[in-house]
Structures are given as C-alpha cells and as structure tokens.
Scaffold this active site. Sequence first.
Site, PDB file in Angstrom:
ATOM      1  N   GLY A  12       1.015  -1.141  -0.072  1.00 21.28           N
ATOM      2  CA  GLY A  12       0.121  -0.103   0.027  1.00 21.28           C
ATOM      3  C   GLY A  12       0.774   1.316   0.062  1.00 21.28           C
ATOM      4  O   GLY A  12       1.988   1.276   0.633  1.00 21.28           O
TER       5      GLY A  12
ATOM      6  N   GLN B 115       2.830  10.137   1.080  1.00 27.38           N
ATOM      7  CA  GLN B 115       4.017   9.354   1.462  1.00 27.38           C
ATOM      8  C   GLN B 115       4.929   9.704   0.328  1.00 27.38           C
ATOM      9  O   GLN B 115       6.374   9.568   0.713  1.00 27.38           O
ATOM     10  CB  GLN B 115       3.869   7.909   1.486  1.00 27.38           C
ATOM     11  CG  GLN B 115       3.207   7.460   2.561  1.00 27.38           C
ATOM     12  CD  GLN B 115       2.965   5.697   2.576  1.00 27.38           C
ATOM     13  OE1 GLN B 115       2.166   5.323   1.955  1.00 27.38           O
ATOM     14  NE2 GLN B 115       4.043   5.225   3.255  1.00 27.38           N
TER      15      GLN B 115
ATOM     16  N   CYS C  59       5.019  -0.040   7.532  1.00 30.36           N
ATOM     17  CA  CYS C  59       4.811   0.794   6.419  1.00 30.36           C
ATOM     18  C   CYS C  59       6.052   1.353   5.810  1.00 30.36           C
ATOM     19  O   CYS C  59       7.004   1.421   6.437  1.00 30.36           O
ATOM     20  CB  CYS C  59       4.403   2.176   7.350  1.00 30.36           C
ATOM     21  SG  CYS C  59       3.991   3.589   6.504  1.00 30.36           S
ATOM     22  N   LEU C  60       6.004   1.633   4.468  1.00 28.92           N
ATOM     23  CA  LEU C  60       7.206   2.032   3.722  1.00 28.92           C
ATOM     24  C   LEU C  60       7.949   3.355   4.048  1.00 28.92           C
ATOM     25  O   LEU C  60       9.152   3.839   4.053  1.00 28.92           O
ATOM     26  CB  LEU C  60       6.741   2.548   2.185  1.00 28.92           C
ATOM     27  CG  LEU C  60       6.626   1.159   1.399  1.00 28.92           C
ATOM     28  CD1 LEU C  60       6.024   1.356  -0.020  1.00 28.92           C
ATOM     29  CD2 LEU C  60       7.936   0.038   1.402  1.00 28.92           C
TER      30      LEU C  60
ATOM     31  N   HIS D 148      -5.314   1.786   7.173  1.00 26.25           N
ATOM     32  CA  HIS D 148      -3.887   2.367   7.136  1.00 26.25           C
ATOM     33  C   HIS D 148      -3.490   3.411   6.398  1.00 26.25           C
ATOM     34  O   HIS D 148      -3.125   4.440   6.607  1.00 26.25           O
ATOM     35  CB  HIS D 148      -2.846   0.884   6.906  1.00 26.25           C
ATOM     36  CG  HIS D 148      -1.529   1.476   7.094  1.00 26.25           C
ATOM     37  ND1 HIS D 148      -0.540   0.887   8.172  1.00 26.25           N
ATOM     38  CD2 HIS D 148      -0.726   2.094   6.074  1.00 26.25           C
ATOM     39  CE1 HIS D 148       0.507   1.345   7.778  1.00 26.25           C
ATOM     40  NE2 HIS D 148       0.728   2.207   6.564  1.00 26.25           N
ATOM     41  N   GLU D 149      -4.100   3.220   4.963  1.00 27.08           N
ATOM     42  CA  GLU D 149      -3.659   4.026   4.032  1.00 27.08           C
ATOM     43  C   GLU D 149      -4.421   5.243   4.056  1.00 27.08           C
ATOM     44  O   GLU D 149      -4.163   6.462   3.824  1.00 27.08           O
ATOM     45  CB  GLU D 149      -3.837   3.593   2.483  1.00 27.08           C
ATOM     46  CG  GLU D 149      -2.945   2.285   2.432  1.00 27.08           C
ATOM     47  CD  GLU D 149      -1.440   2.627   2.542  1.00 27.08           C
ATOM     48  OE1 GLU D 149      -1.026   3.955   2.575  1.00 27.08           O
ATOM     49  OE2 GLU D 149      -0.861   1.876   2.688  1.00 27.08           O
TER      50      GLU D 149
ATOM     51  N   HIS E  51      -3.079   7.937   6.398  1.00 30.96           N
ATOM     52  CA  HIS E  51      -1.941   8.843   5.823  1.00 30.96           C
ATOM     53  C   HIS E  51      -2.510  10.101   5.194  1.00 30.96           C
ATOM     54  O   HIS E  51      -1.885  11.144   5.268  1.00 30.96           O
ATOM     55  CB  HIS E  51      -1.109   8.007   4.770  1.00 30.96           C
ATOM     56  CG  HIS E  51      -0.296   7.027   5.267  1.00 30.96           C
ATOM     57  ND1 HIS E  51       0.988   7.503   6.067  1.00 30.96           N
ATOM     58  CD2 HIS E  51      -0.145   5.783   4.927  1.00 30.96           C
ATOM     59  CE1 HIS E  51       1.757   6.543   6.309  1.00 30.96           C
ATOM     60  NE2 HIS E  51       1.198   5.371   5.448  1.00 30.96           N
TER      61      HIS E  51
HETATM   62  C1  QAP Z   1       0.266  -0.832   4.839  1.00 32.81           C
HETATM   63  O1  QAP Z   1       2.869  -1.463   4.374  1.00 32.81           O
HETATM   64  C2  QAP Z   1      -0.014  -2.069   5.463  1.00 32.81           C
HETATM   65  O2  QAP Z   1       9.382  -2.280   7.164  1.00 32.81           O
HETATM   66  C3  QAP Z   1       1.356  -0.999   3.731  1.00 32.81           C
HETATM   67  O3  QAP Z   1      11.254  -2.749   5.553  1.00 32.81           O
HETATM   68  C4  QAP Z   1       0.513  -2.616   6.358  1.00 32.81           C
HETATM   69  O4  QAP Z   1       3.735  -1.750   2.326  1.00 32.81           O
HETATM   70  C5  QAP Z   1      -1.292  -2.449   4.794  1.00 32.81           C
HETATM   71  C6  QAP Z   1       7.477  -2.365   4.044  1.00 32.81           C
HETATM   72  C7  QAP Z   1       0.020  -3.900   6.807  1.00 32.81           C
HETATM   73  C8  QAP Z   1      -1.596  -3.691   5.514  1.00 32.81           C
HETATM   74  C9  QAP Z   1      -1.312  -4.544   6.699  1.00 32.81           C
HETATM   75  C10 QAP Z   1       7.638  -2.236   5.351  1.00 32.81           C
HETATM   76  C11 QAP Z   1       8.463  -2.666   3.127  1.00 32.81           C
HETATM   77  C12 QAP Z   1       6.051  -2.200   3.316  1.00 32.81           C
HETATM   78  C13 QAP Z   1       9.076  -2.285   5.771  1.00 32.81           C
HETATM   79  C14 QAP Z   1       3.776  -1.836   3.415  1.00 32.81           C
HETATM   80  C15 QAP Z   1      10.021  -2.798   5.093  1.00 32.81           C
HETATM   81  C16 QAP Z   1       9.877  -2.837   3.819  1.00 32.81           C
HETATM   82  C17 QAP Z   1       4.974  -1.792   4.351  1.00 32.81           C
HETATM   83 CO    CO Z   2       1.976   3.473   5.832  1.00 37.85          CO
END
Ligand code: QAP
Ligand code: CO
Length: 163
Positions: free
Chosen positions: A44, A49, A92-93, A134-135, A138
């Site tokens: 996401g 972001q 989270c990215l 989550h999104e 943001h």
């Molecule tokens: C949000 O999260 C989300 O720590 C998106 O080192 C999270 O894409 C939605 C990511 C949980 C639903 C459930 C995180 C990549 C990506 C890191 C992400 C990392 C590399 C997170």
């Molecule tokens: Co995020």
Amino acid sequence: MLEVLTYPDPRLKRVSTPVDRFDESLHRLLDEMAETMRASGGIGLAAPQVGIPRRCFIVDLELQEGMRARRFEFLNPRITSGRGITTFDEGCLSVPGVTIPVRRFQEITVSYQDRNGTARSLVARDLLSVAIQHESDHLDGILFLDRLPFWKRLLVTRRLKRG
Ligand code: QAP
Ligand code: CO
C-alpha cells in the site's frame, strides 16, 4: 521512481486535500506510485508518502495473496462504517524496519472514486480492510505508530530517534 518520505518527516503529518481533477497527470502519479510501491516491496502507498498531499492511495495485495486481481486505487475515500476488531502486524514504507500489531476494524464499507472520477463503494474484510484503514490514515496525517498503546509507541519512537 518517486522518493518515499520516512518518519519523522513533517510532511507525513499534513492533512491532504481532495483530488479534484481526474486527468492525465493524476493517472501518471498513480502509475508512478504503483511502480515505486512494487520496487520497494510494499502492499500500500498513499500520495502524501511521496510528497503529494492529495487524498488518494493504492493497494496491491497480489504479493500477499497470490490469487485474483487485488489491485485497487482509491480517490477521495470515505470509510462509512466499521464492524468488529482485528489485529494485524503492520509495517509502512515510511517507517522502514518496524512491524507491530495494530488494532483495526475487521470489516469496513468504503466509498471512493476511481481514476476516472466514477463513484464506487466496496465492503472490505481482513487484510484489505486493514490496508484501506492504514492508507486512509495517511491522508489525515496519521501513522500506524499513532494507533499504538502509549507505552508501546514511546518505546518504538525512542528506538527510531536513536536510529
Ligand atoms: C500498509 O505497508 C499495510 O518495514 C502497507 O522494511 C501494512 O507496504 C497494509 C514495508 C500492513 C496492511 C497491513 C515495510 C517494506 C512495506 C518495511 C507496507 C520494510 C519494507 C510496508
Ligand atoms: Co503507511
């Protein structure tokens, strides 16, 4: 590739404004966000972001679930109802390297527009529901860290500030 802002960048705390023009430059932004998200291994990504304070985000659960088409674009989303509680390990990215359980609605109804401005709505459960919540956060300048119990949040933000 777009640059993904990371915590504690103050731009992540801004409230984004609605998308009002469903034009070529919006489509380009969404495509570049998708490319950036895939290259970073995310599921996401919200426009703020990448430094664009507009109310839109993308979700792609293909990596996670491997089944049907699970790619979504949400413009001007509004969560109109939530039911039940679920806990997912969220990352989270914009907060790389941190994964923590967060409590959310298990099922939500969301109204939104697609990239052409057409009004749509969707009932989402489990991972998709969590991703949309989550999104959406943001777009209001809220990070998943802000949803943690006080002590857990303090522990994590202290660790992040020390590096
Ligand atoms: C949000 O999260 C989300 O720590 C998106 O080192 C999270 O894409 C939605 C990511 C949980 C639903 C459930 C995180 C990549 C990506 C890191 C992400 C990392 C590399 C997170
Ligand atoms: Co995020």
